[in-house]
Design a protein around this motif. Structure first.
Motif, PDB file in Angstrom:
ATOM      1  N   ASP A 151       0.799  -1.223   0.000  1.00  0.00           N
ATOM      2  CA  ASP A 151       0.000   0.000   0.000  1.00  0.00           C
ATOM      3  C   ASP A 151       0.840   1.286   0.000  1.00  0.00           C
ATOM      4  OD1 ASP A 151       0.961  -0.078   2.572  1.00  0.00           O
ATOM      5  OD2 ASP A 151      -0.985   0.229   3.540  1.00  0.00           O
ATOM      6  N   THR A 152       2.143   1.182  -0.263  1.00  0.00           N
ATOM      7  CA  THR A 152       3.026   2.347  -0.247  1.00  0.00           C
ATOM      8  C   THR A 152       3.673   2.524  -1.618  1.00  0.00           C
ATOM      9  OG1 THR A 152       3.511   1.924   2.084  1.00  0.00           O
ATOM     10  CG2 THR A 152       4.955   3.473   0.934  1.00  0.00           C
ATOM     11  N   TYR A 153       3.745   3.796  -2.059  1.00  0.00           N
ATOM     12  CA  TYR A 153       4.256   4.120  -3.393  1.00  0.00           C
ATOM     13  C   TYR A 153       5.191   5.315  -3.293  1.00  0.00           C
ATOM     14  CZ  TYR A 153       0.665   0.920  -4.728  1.00  0.00           C
ATOM     15  OH  TYR A 153      -0.095  -0.224  -4.814  1.00  0.00           O
ATOM     16  N   ALA A 154       6.234   5.299  -4.099  1.00  0.00           N
ATOM     17  CA  ALA A 154       7.182   6.403  -4.152  1.00  0.00           C
ATOM     18  C   ALA A 154       7.071   7.085  -5.508  1.00  0.00           C
ATOM     19  CB  ALA A 154       8.604   5.915  -3.929  1.00  0.00           C
ATOM     20  N   ASP A 161      10.067  25.207  -9.510  1.00  0.00           N
ATOM     21  CA  ASP A 161      11.336  25.603 -10.126  1.00  0.00           C
ATOM     22  C   ASP A 161      12.039  24.443 -10.804  1.00  0.00           C
ATOM     23  OD1 ASP A 161      11.034  28.267  -9.161  1.00  0.00           O
ATOM     24  OD2 ASP A 161      11.833  27.643  -7.214  1.00  0.00           O
ATOM     25  N   ALA A 162      11.279  23.377 -11.126  1.00  0.00           N
ATOM     26  CA  ALA A 162      11.800  22.158 -11.760  1.00  0.00           C
ATOM     27  C   ALA A 162      12.803  21.418 -10.885  1.00  0.00           C
ATOM     28  CB  ALA A 162      12.404  22.452 -13.129  1.00  0.00           C
ATOM     29  N   ASP A 163      12.813  21.701  -9.569  1.00  0.00           N
ATOM     30  CA  ASP A 163      13.680  20.984  -8.636  1.00  0.00           C
ATOM     31  C   ASP A 163      13.244  19.521  -8.533  1.00  0.00           C
ATOM     32  OD1 ASP A 163      14.718  23.487  -8.296  1.00  0.00           O
ATOM     33  OD2 ASP A 163      14.221  23.659  -6.161  1.00  0.00           O
ATOM     34  N   GLY A 164      14.180  18.667  -8.133  1.00  0.00           N
ATOM     35  CA  GLY A 164      13.885  17.246  -8.037  1.00  0.00           C
ATOM     36  C   GLY A 164      13.344  16.852  -6.680  1.00  0.00           C
ATOM     37  N   PHE A 165      12.198  16.179  -6.679  1.00  0.00           N
ATOM     38  CA  PHE A 165      11.552  15.733  -5.445  1.00  0.00           C
ATOM     39  C   PHE A 165      11.262  14.242  -5.500  1.00  0.00           C
ATOM     40  CE2 PHE A 165      10.608  20.229  -5.571  1.00  0.00           C
ATOM     41  CZ  PHE A 165      10.641  20.630  -4.248  1.00  0.00           C
ATOM     42  N   ILE A 166      11.306  13.604  -4.338  1.00  0.00           N
ATOM     43  CA  ILE A 166      10.772  12.263  -4.138  1.00  0.00           C
ATOM     44  C   ILE A 166       9.860  12.312  -2.929  1.00  0.00           C
ATOM     45  CG2 ILE A 166      11.273   9.856  -3.582  1.00  0.00           C
ATOM     46  CD1 ILE A 166      13.871  10.108  -5.044  1.00  0.00           C
ATOM     47  N   THR A 167       8.670  11.762  -3.092  1.00  0.00           N
ATOM     48  CA  THR A 167       7.728  11.704  -1.984  1.00  0.00           C
ATOM     49  C   THR A 167       7.056  10.343  -1.982  1.00  0.00           C
ATOM     50  OG1 THR A 167       5.898  12.877  -0.897  1.00  0.00           O
ATOM     51  CG2 THR A 167       5.776  12.638  -3.289  1.00  0.00           C
ATOM     52  N   SER A 168       6.361  10.015  -0.905  1.00  0.00           N
ATOM     53  CA  SER A 168       5.712   8.711  -0.824  1.00  0.00           C
ATOM     54  C   SER A 168       4.259   8.859  -0.386  1.00  0.00           C
ATOM     55  CB  SER A 168       6.468   7.775   0.131  1.00  0.00           C
ATOM     56  OG  SER A 168       6.537   8.319   1.425  1.00  0.00           O
ATOM     57  N   PHE A 169       3.468   7.874  -0.771  1.00  0.00           N
ATOM     58  CA  PHE A 169       2.025   7.885  -0.536  1.00  0.00           C
ATOM     59  C   PHE A 169       1.575   6.515  -0.065  1.00  0.00           C
ATOM     60  CE2 PHE A 169       3.084  10.736  -3.968  1.00  0.00           C
ATOM     61  CZ  PHE A 169       2.426  11.905  -3.644  1.00  0.00           C
ATOM     62  N   SER A 170       0.495   6.530   0.690  1.00  0.00           N
ATOM     63  CA  SER A 170      -0.215   5.311   1.019  1.00  0.00           C
ATOM     64  C   SER A 170      -1.481   5.266   0.169  1.00  0.00           C
ATOM     65  CB  SER A 170      -0.574   5.286   2.505  1.00  0.00           C
ATOM     66  OG  SER A 170      -1.345   4.155   2.819  1.00  0.00           O
ATOM     67  N   ILE A 171      -1.639   4.200  -0.598  1.00  0.00           N
ATOM     68  CA  ILE A 171      -2.811   4.040  -1.454  1.00  0.00           C
ATOM     69  C   ILE A 171      -3.455   2.710  -1.098  1.00  0.00           C
ATOM     70  CG2 ILE A 171      -3.702   3.908  -3.808  1.00  0.00           C
ATOM     71  CD1 ILE A 171      -1.226   5.433  -4.742  1.00  0.00           C
ATOM     72  N   ALA A 172      -4.692   2.748  -0.635  1.00  0.00           N
ATOM     73  CA  ALA A 172      -5.403   1.528  -0.260  1.00  0.00           C
ATOM     74  C   ALA A 172      -5.637   0.658  -1.485  1.00  0.00           C
ATOM     75  CB  ALA A 172      -6.733   1.877   0.398  1.00  0.00           C
ATOM     76  N   SER A 173      -5.726  -0.658  -1.281  1.00  0.00           N
ATOM     77  CA  SER A 173      -5.868  -1.591  -2.394  1.00  0.00           C
ATOM     78  C   SER A 173      -7.117  -1.326  -3.225  1.00  0.00           C
ATOM     79  CB  SER A 173      -5.888  -3.031  -1.876  1.00  0.00           C
ATOM     80  OG  SER A 173      -6.965  -3.231  -0.982  1.00  0.00           O
ATOM     81  N   VAL A 174      -8.157  -0.756  -2.609  1.00  0.00           N
ATOM     82  CA  VAL A 174      -9.370  -0.451  -3.363  1.00  0.00           C
ATOM     83  C   VAL A 174      -9.270   0.891  -4.081  1.00  0.00           C
ATOM     84  CG1 VAL A 174     -10.868  -1.867  -1.937  1.00  0.00           C
ATOM     85  CG2 VAL A 174     -10.454   0.516  -1.297  1.00  0.00           C
TER      86      VAL A 174
END
Length: 210
Positions: A151-154, A161-174
């Motif tokens: 259930d976790t995604y990056a 400003d076109a800067d580089g980001f990485i973030t993460s999310f929790s997405i339920a299976s439904v």
């Protein structure tokens, strides 16, 4: 806008064109194609008027037959820089750039026959489902979304400003619940962070080319 098939032997010695289908006569940019089952595929792309579309196709194992099953306009304003991934056997998540270059995540149910049911999309008033998830109100271009666990995604993207980001999310299976993980956003490059490709290295290590 085309989908084409090719035969490539295991040793890669030849590439032979097999079949081609023109599935959209107006436009098709920022494509992201995923396999749904043995012969069904889902494609997220920017179509006519820069709108966001999801289409499904059946493709025979030998590549000789390509048939469009269904097409859904999930965003009537914008649908660029798509990255489509599977959440579970019937649920799919899409990271993309929507209106005003903001960053959105939408979810869909796609069955083995290629039928598309919206879960969370921008165009929910017309197509059904509920409103999608806006994770960045400044900018979120050049998306690359990968699954971390059940259930976790990056997500790697070019933000303000076109800067580089990485973030993460929790997405339920439904697919109905999407939450940005608190504190889990990293500005990894304050100069530029475009044209991202994020892949898993091992159980908790990820590599990003950008």
């Amino acid at each position: 806008s085309y989908i084409s098939t090719f035969t490539i032997p295991a040793d890669g010695s030849t590439i032979t064109a097999v079949e081609s289908l023109e599935h959209d006569t107006t436009n098709s940019k920022h494509n992201s194609l995923v396999q749904v089952d043995a012969d069904t595929y889902a494609l997220a792309y920017e179509g006519d008027g820069q709108d966001g579309f999801i289409s499904t196709f059946t493709i025979s194992a030998d590549g000789t037959t390509i048939t469009e099953v269904e097409s859904l306009e999930h965003d009537a304003a914008n649908g660029r820089y798509n990255s489509l991934v599977q959440v579970d056997s019937g649920t799919y998540a899409l990271a993309y750039v929507g209106e005003d270059n903001d960053g959105f995540i939408s979810t869909f149910d796609i069955d083995s026959a290629g039928n598309i049911t919206p879960i969370r999309i921008q165009n929910h008033v017309i197509e059904g489902g509920i409103e999608n998830f806006e994770h960045d109100a400044a900018q979120a271009m050049y998306n690359s979304l990968v699954q971390v666990d059940s259930d976790t995604y990056a997500l790697a993207y070019a933000g303000a400003d076109a800067d580089g980001f990485i973030t993460s999310f929790s997405i339920a299976s439904v697919g109905s619940s999407i939450t940005e993980v608190a504190g889990a956003i990293l500005e990894h490059d304050d100069g530029d962070g475009k044209y991202n490709s994020l892949v898993q290295v091992d159980s908790d290590t990820y590599a990003l080319a950008y």
